[in-house]
Design a protein around this motif. Structure first.
Motif, PDB file in Angstrom:
ATOM      1  N   GLY A  86     -11.319  -6.391   0.074  1.00 31.43           N
ATOM      2  CA  GLY A  86     -11.820  -6.108   1.414  1.00 31.43           C
ATOM      3  C   GLY A  86     -10.864  -5.307   2.278  1.00 31.43           C
ATOM      4  O   GLY A  86     -11.250  -4.857   3.362  1.00 31.43           O
ATOM      5  N   GLN A  87      -9.618  -5.125   1.826  1.00 28.48           N
ATOM      6  CA  GLN A  87      -8.679  -4.321   2.599  1.00 28.48           C
ATOM      7  C   GLN A  87      -9.072  -2.847   2.537  1.00 28.48           C
ATOM      8  O   GLN A  87      -9.570  -2.358   1.526  1.00 28.48           O
ATOM      9  N   THR A  88      -8.842  -2.154   3.638  1.00 31.75           N
ATOM     10  CA  THR A  88      -9.041  -0.712   3.680  1.00 31.75           C
ATOM     11  C   THR A  88      -7.677  -0.035   3.633  1.00 31.75           C
ATOM     12  O   THR A  88      -6.830  -0.273   4.496  1.00 31.75           O
ATOM     13  N   ILE A  89      -7.474   0.785   2.609  1.00 34.40           N
ATOM     14  CA  ILE A  89      -6.186   1.438   2.380  1.00 34.40           C
ATOM     15  C   ILE A  89      -6.322   2.928   2.639  1.00 34.40           C
ATOM     16  O   ILE A  89      -7.280   3.572   2.191  1.00 34.40           O
ATOM     17  N   VAL A  90      -5.376   3.468   3.380  1.00 34.49           N
ATOM     18  CA  VAL A  90      -5.323   4.905   3.666  1.00 34.49           C
ATOM     19  C   VAL A  90      -4.094   5.485   2.973  1.00 34.49           C
ATOM     20  O   VAL A  90      -2.994   4.941   3.080  1.00 34.49           O
ATOM     21  N   VAL A  91      -4.288   6.575   2.242  1.00 37.91           N
ATOM     22  CA  VAL A  91      -3.173   7.304   1.631  1.00 37.91           C
ATOM     23  C   VAL A  91      -2.904   8.537   2.472  1.00 37.91           C
ATOM     24  O   VAL A  91      -3.814   9.340   2.723  1.00 37.91           O
ATOM     25  N   ASP A  92      -1.671   8.666   2.942  1.00 44.09           N
ATOM     26  CA  ASP A  92      -1.257   9.825   3.738  1.00 44.09           C
ATOM     27  C   ASP A  92      -0.330  10.713   2.919  1.00 44.09           C
ATOM     28  O   ASP A  92       0.356  10.247   2.001  1.00 44.09           O
ATOM     29  N   GLY A  93      -0.315  12.003   3.273  1.00 38.30           N
ATOM     30  CA  GLY A  93       0.599  12.944   2.654  1.00 38.30           C
ATOM     31  C   GLY A  93       1.462  13.630   3.692  1.00 38.30           C
ATOM     32  O   GLY A  93       1.046  13.814   4.847  1.00 38.30           O
ATOM     33  N   SER A  94       2.686  14.004   3.308  1.00 40.49           N
ATOM     34  CA  SER A  94       3.611  14.662   4.222  1.00 40.49           C
ATOM     35  C   SER A  94       4.551  15.551   3.429  1.00 40.49           C
ATOM     36  O   SER A  94       4.855  15.270   2.269  1.00 40.49           O
ATOM     37  N   THR A  95       5.011  16.606   4.084  1.00 38.44           N
ATOM     38  CA  THR A  95       5.996  17.480   3.449  1.00 38.44           C
ATOM     39  C   THR A  95       7.393  17.268   4.012  1.00 38.44           C
ATOM     40  O   THR A  95       8.360  17.795   3.457  1.00 38.44           O
TER      41      THR A  95
ATOM     42  N   PRO B 158      -3.828  12.105   6.731  1.00 33.80           N
ATOM     43  CA  PRO B 158      -4.639  11.238   5.866  1.00 33.80           C
ATOM     44  C   PRO B 158      -5.296  12.049   4.750  1.00 33.80           C
ATOM     45  O   PRO B 158      -5.901  13.098   4.994  1.00 33.80           O
ATOM     46  N   LEU B 159      -5.178  11.567   3.525  1.00 33.56           N
ATOM     47  CA  LEU B 159      -5.740  12.248   2.371  1.00 33.56           C
ATOM     48  C   LEU B 159      -6.892  11.475   1.739  1.00 33.56           C
ATOM     49  O   LEU B 159      -7.775  12.070   1.109  1.00 33.56           O
ATOM     50  N   CYS B 160      -6.887  10.157   1.895  1.00 34.35           N
ATOM     51  CA  CYS B 160      -7.882   9.335   1.215  1.00 34.35           C
ATOM     52  C   CYS B 160      -7.998   8.001   1.939  1.00 34.35           C
ATOM     53  O   CYS B 160      -6.990   7.441   2.373  1.00 34.35           O
ATOM     54  N   THR B 161      -9.232   7.508   2.070  1.00 35.77           N
ATOM     55  CA  THR B 161      -9.483   6.174   2.628  1.00 35.77           C
ATOM     56  C   THR B 161     -10.398   5.429   1.668  1.00 35.77           C
ATOM     57  O   THR B 161     -11.434   5.959   1.254  1.00 35.77           O
ATOM     58  N   ASN B 162     -10.001   4.217   1.291  1.00 41.26           N
ATOM     59  CA  ASN B 162     -10.782   3.465   0.315  1.00 41.26           C
ATOM     60  C   ASN B 162     -10.705   1.974   0.625  1.00 41.26           C
ATOM     61  O   ASN B 162      -9.658   1.465   1.013  1.00 41.26           O
ATOM     62  N   THR B 163     -11.836   1.277   0.475  1.00 39.47           N
ATOM     63  CA  THR B 163     -11.883  -0.174   0.655  1.00 39.47           C
ATOM     64  C   THR B 163     -11.792  -0.847  -0.703  1.00 39.47           C
ATOM     65  O   THR B 163     -12.584  -0.533  -1.609  1.00 39.47           O
ATOM     66  N   VAL B 164     -10.844  -1.746  -0.861  1.00 40.35           N
ATOM     67  CA  VAL B 164     -10.594  -2.404  -2.141  1.00 40.35           C
ATOM     68  C   VAL B 164     -11.778  -3.309  -2.491  1.00 40.35           C
ATOM     69  O   VAL B 164     -12.235  -4.113  -1.675  1.00 40.35           O
ATOM     70  N   SER B 165     -12.278  -3.151  -3.700  1.00 38.30           N
ATOM     71  CA  SER B 165     -13.443  -3.920  -4.142  1.00 38.30           C
ATOM     72  C   SER B 165     -13.093  -4.940  -5.215  1.00 38.30           C
ATOM     73  O   SER B 165     -13.971  -5.556  -5.793  1.00 38.30           O
ATOM     74  N   GLY B 166     -11.824  -5.096  -5.489  1.00 35.20           N
ATOM     75  CA  GLY B 166     -11.416  -6.072  -6.494  1.00 35.20           C
ATOM     76  C   GLY B 166     -10.579  -5.484  -7.603  1.00 35.20           C
ATOM     77  O   GLY B 166      -9.758  -6.173  -8.205  1.00 35.20           O
ATOM     78  N   ASN B 167     -10.787  -4.205  -7.921  1.00 37.29           N
ATOM     79  CA  ASN B 167     -10.021  -3.536  -8.962  1.00 37.29           C
ATOM     80  C   ASN B 167      -9.189  -2.414  -8.357  1.00 37.29           C
ATOM     81  O   ASN B 167      -9.523  -1.879  -7.295  1.00 37.29           O
TER      82      ASN B 167
ATOM     83  N   ARG C 205       5.891  17.141  -1.865  1.00 35.27           N
ATOM     84  CA  ARG C 205       4.976  16.358  -1.035  1.00 35.27           C
ATOM     85  C   ARG C 205       5.262  14.870  -1.221  1.00 35.27           C
ATOM     86  O   ARG C 205       5.505  14.417  -2.340  1.00 35.27           O
ATOM     87  N   PHE C 206       5.235  14.155  -0.093  1.00 38.13           N
ATOM     88  CA  PHE C 206       5.478  12.721  -0.098  1.00 38.13           C
ATOM     89  C   PHE C 206       4.168  11.997   0.197  1.00 38.13           C
ATOM     90  O   PHE C 206       3.270  12.529   0.859  1.00 38.13           O
ATOM     91  N   TYR C 207       4.082  10.767  -0.290  1.00 39.59           N
ATOM     92  CA  TYR C 207       2.868   9.984  -0.110  1.00 39.59           C
ATOM     93  C   TYR C 207       3.218   8.585   0.405  1.00 39.59           C
ATOM     94  O   TYR C 207       4.304   8.041   0.090  1.00 39.59           O
ATOM     95  N   ARG C 208       2.328   8.028   1.174  1.00 36.35           N
ATOM     96  CA  ARG C 208       2.460   6.627   1.600  1.00 36.35           C
ATOM     97  C   ARG C 208       1.078   5.979   1.606  1.00 36.35           C
ATOM     98  O   ARG C 208       0.078   6.661   1.835  1.00 36.35           O
ATOM     99  N   ALA C 209       1.053   4.701   1.332  1.00 37.30           N
ATOM    100  CA  ALA C 209      -0.201   3.932   1.377  1.00 37.30           C
ATOM    101  C   ALA C 209      -0.066   2.884   2.471  1.00 37.30           C
ATOM    102  O   ALA C 209       0.950   2.158   2.530  1.00 37.30           O
ATOM    103  N   ARG C 210      -1.058   2.789   3.341  1.00 36.16           N
ATOM    104  CA  ARG C 210      -0.988   1.845   4.464  1.00 36.16           C
ATOM    105  C   ARG C 210      -2.346   1.184   4.661  1.00 36.16           C
ATOM    106  O   ARG C 210      -3.381   1.699   4.243  1.00 36.16           O
TER     107      ARG C 210
END
Length: 242
Positions: free
Chosen positions: A195-204, A211-220, A235-240
């Protein structure tokens, strides 16, 4: 041998937090004693229920004491309590000349709220609970519970289910085929609590993040891929959590 256990003999309202013998009462009515020896008093004209504990200290157990005065003319008036507070703290409730009190085996207090033509309950013993497992944020909402036995069934009042997702950070999974280059794409797997919503960001530059991607965890775990990775020398990445 008779003794006074509460009240100083003067009409009025005073004394909460102090010795019951120094308190003022307003035409006390019925009394009741709980299993611990605490005394409950229908303090009728004060629109309250008072409690004297085993140490002889008096408190208000129910009723906010609000009195409404209606002036009939310059020489006469009437007073009355109020009705309010169901579902809230008992000491915030409006009572109207309560005259009777009683306690059940669980220690819950019952009040004859006389001029309101009601019987009120102060639920001291705690409410029943129901433990649920494997719930997600999508299960939040309003529910009622039906309890059935050979003698019949009863439906609870509507209860609100609130689901709190633990604020644990998302994890990047490193392993075979889960982190690296695949068909000219760069990507990795992420996981989190259901049920968590995770956002992946990118930076140089680790300062400005996009923000590059937004996804809600469904169990897998889910796979993030950066299709534009070749456009950047680094390029650097972070997940929040959103």
């Amino acid at each position: 041998m008779i003794t006074t256990v509460a009240g100083n003999g003067n009409f009025g309202y005073s004394g909460d937090g102090g010795a019951a013998l120094q308190a003022r009462l307003g035409f006390p009515g019925w009394v009741a004693v709980d299993a611990a020896g605490d005394l409950y008093i229908a303090d009728t004209f004060n629109m309250r229920i008072r409690k004297v504990d085993t140490n002889g200290i008096i408190w208000t157990a129910a009723g906010n004491g609000i009195v409404i005065t209606n002036y009939l003319n310059s020489n006469s008036y009437t007073t009355a309590g109020t009705f309010s507070g169901d579902g809230d703290a008992a000491t915030s409730a409006g009572l109207n000349s309560p005259q009777g009190v009683a306690l059940d085996a669980s220690g819950n207090l019952y009040i004859a709220d006389t001029a309101n033509n009601r019987l009120r309950e102060v639920h001291f013993a705690g409410f029943p609970t129901l433990a649920l497992t494997n719930v997600s944020a999508s299960n939040a909402g309003s529910y009622s519970v039906v309890i059935t036995s050979p003698y019949g069934s009863v439906t609870s009042s509507v209860a609100t289910l609130t689901v709190t997702i633990p604020n644990t950070p998302p994890q990047i999974l490193v392993g075979d085929a889960s982190f690296g280059f695949l068909t000219n794409q760069f990507g990795f797997d992420l996981s989190g609590a259901f049920g968590q919503t995770i956002v992946v960001d990118g930076s140089t530059d680790l300062v400005k993040w996009t923000p590059l991607c937004t996804n809600t965890v469904s169990g897998n775990p889910f796979y993030f891929c950066d299709l534009c990775w070749t456009n950047y020398p680094a390029r650097f990445y972070r997940a929040r959590l959103q």
